[in-house]
Design a protein around this motif. Structure first.
Motif, PDB file in Angstrom:
ATOM      1  N   TRP A  35       0.848  -1.178   0.000  1.00 52.83           N
ATOM      2  CA  TRP A  35       0.000   0.000   0.000  1.00 52.83           C
ATOM      3  C   TRP A  35       0.892   1.239   0.000  1.00 52.83           C
ATOM      4  CZ3 TRP A  35      -5.061   0.886  -0.739  1.00 52.83           C
ATOM      5  CH2 TRP A  35      -5.951  -0.187  -0.616  1.00 52.83           C
ATOM      6  N   TYR A  36       0.502   2.200  -0.867  1.00 55.18           N
ATOM      7  CA  TYR A  36       1.164   3.491  -0.926  1.00 55.18           C
ATOM      8  C   TYR A  36       0.106   4.581  -0.723  1.00 55.18           C
ATOM      9  CZ  TYR A  36       5.299   1.259  -2.964  1.00 55.18           C
ATOM     10  OH  TYR A  36       6.414   0.480  -3.174  1.00 55.18           O
ATOM     11  N   VAL A  37       0.549   5.728  -0.210  1.00 57.36           N
ATOM     12  CA  VAL A  37      -0.347   6.856  -0.021  1.00 57.36           C
ATOM     13  C   VAL A  37       0.210   8.066  -0.767  1.00 57.36           C
ATOM     14  CG1 VAL A  37       0.796   7.533   2.152  1.00 57.36           C
ATOM     15  CG2 VAL A  37      -1.529   8.319   1.675  1.00 57.36           C
ATOM     16  N   GLN A  38      -0.709   8.826  -1.348  1.00 57.93           N
ATOM     17  CA  GLN A  38      -0.327  10.036  -2.063  1.00 57.93           C
ATOM     18  C   GLN A  38      -1.140  11.204  -1.516  1.00 57.93           C
ATOM     19  OE1 GLN A  38      -1.316  10.240  -6.274  1.00 57.93           O
ATOM     20  NE2 GLN A  38       0.522  11.447  -6.696  1.00 57.93           N
ATOM     21  N   LEU A  44       4.156   9.528  -4.134  1.00 58.52           N
ATOM     22  CA  LEU A  44       3.677   8.360  -3.403  1.00 58.52           C
ATOM     23  C   LEU A  44       4.661   7.980  -2.303  1.00 58.52           C
ATOM     24  CD1 LEU A  44       2.445   8.093  -6.399  1.00 58.52           C
ATOM     25  CD2 LEU A  44       1.966   5.748  -5.715  1.00 58.52           C
ATOM     26  N   GLN A  45       4.095   7.606  -1.164  1.00 57.08           N
ATOM     27  CA  GLN A  45       4.902   7.166  -0.033  1.00 57.08           C
ATOM     28  C   GLN A  45       4.496   5.747   0.351  1.00 57.08           C
ATOM     29  OE1 GLN A  45       4.606   9.854   3.325  1.00 57.08           O
ATOM     30  NE2 GLN A  45       4.235  11.592   1.969  1.00 57.08           N
ATOM     31  N   PHE A  46       5.458   4.959   0.713  1.00 61.16           N
ATOM     32  CA  PHE A  46       5.230   3.586   1.143  1.00 61.16           C
ATOM     33  C   PHE A  46       4.528   3.558   2.499  1.00 61.16           C
ATOM     34  CE2 PHE A  46       6.114  -0.807   1.847  1.00 61.16           C
ATOM     35  CZ  PHE A  46       6.576  -0.932   3.142  1.00 61.16           C
ATOM     36  N   CYS A  91      -3.066   0.460  -3.923  1.00 63.39           N
ATOM     37  CA  CYS A  91      -2.652  -0.908  -3.658  1.00 63.39           C
ATOM     38  C   CYS A  91      -1.797  -1.377  -4.831  1.00 63.39           C
ATOM     39  CB  CYS A  91      -3.899  -1.780  -3.522  1.00 63.39           C
ATOM     40  SG  CYS A  91      -3.598  -3.506  -3.131  1.00 63.39           S
ATOM     41  N   ALA A  92      -0.737  -2.109  -4.551  1.00 62.51           N
ATOM     42  CA  ALA A  92       0.162  -2.545  -5.615  1.00 62.51           C
ATOM     43  C   ALA A  92       0.574  -3.995  -5.419  1.00 62.51           C
ATOM     44  CB  ALA A  92       1.407  -1.656  -5.667  1.00 62.51           C
TER      45      ALA A  92
END
Lengths: 115, 113
Positions: A35-38, A44-46, A91-92
């Motif tokens: 999961w990353y957040v922007q 994007l941050q981990f 989500c990646a």
């Protein structure tokens, strides 16, 4: 084919509520999930990752995610939510064990937390 | 601290013009990636690289070239820019192992008129 689905383009909730952002994946091998957040206007941050082991993984900023092999899901959770959690979440899926070091991203969920 | 820097951060180009987006990483990571982000599509992979001198096509490579002259630098080249390439472009680096996370640059906003 490998894919990641985030079915909710937008989620809105009030501060103090519990948040759960949904993610499902399609992949024939053991999944490595992220999961990353922007935040608005930022990169994007981990947040966290699942590689193996415990189904519940904890990450930064108080987030955790639960891996469920039975329904191919990797949902992100946090309780309580804070207005500062308002951001877009991705989500990646890491498909490196196909031989290519590639990641497949979902379309993202934009979260709005109302104070 | 891991760092990925992109330049330019903002670019306005004309249709048919050449655009080069540059990315530099100080992480000493082998793998580097170029993504574009468009509303409703999340991040889509354009090109990636396993190390200096290597480039690989991603999922949407048409209209783009890439160059990796060194471990630190990875460029994305639009030889003939088109309005459909208007987007935000992100560079990222990764350790290359199955468990590695990606480190993203700040993004480059490209507008093709």
């Amino acid at each position: 084919a490998q894919s990641v689905d985030q079915p909710d383009a937008h989620v809105t909730l009030y501060e103090g509520a519990s948040l759960e952002l949904r993610c499902s994946y399609s992949y024939s091998a053991a999944p490595y999930l992220f999961w990353y957040v922007q935040y608005p206007g930022q990169s994007l941050q981990f947040l966290l990752k699942y590689i193996t082991g415990d189904a519940v993984v904890k990450g930064t900023k108080g987030f955790e995610a639960e891996f469920r092999k039975s329904n191919s899901s990797f949902n992100l959770k946090k309780s309580p939510a804070h207005w500062s959690d308002s951001a877009k979440y991705f989500c990646a899926l890491d498909i490196s064990n196909t031989g290519n070091y590639k990641y497949v991203f979902g379309a993202g969920t934009r979260l709005k937390v109302i104070a | 601290e891991a760092a990925v820097t992109q330049s330019p951060r903002n670019k306005v180009a004309v249709t048919g013009g050449k655009v080069t987006l540059s990315c530099n990483q100080t992480n000493n990571h082998n793998n580097m990636y170029w993504y574009r982000q468009d509303t409703g599509h999340g991040l889509r992979l354009i090109h990636y690289s396993y190390g200096a001198g290597s480039t690989e096509k991603g999922d949407i490579p048409d209209g783009y070239k890439a160059s990796r002259p060194s471990q630190e630098n990875f460029s994305l080249i639009l030889e003939l820019a088109t309005p459909s390439q208007t987007s935000v472009y992100f560079c990222a680096s990764g350790e290359g192992a199955n468990t590695g996370q990606l480190y993203f640059g700040e993004g480059s906003k490209l507008t093709v008129l």
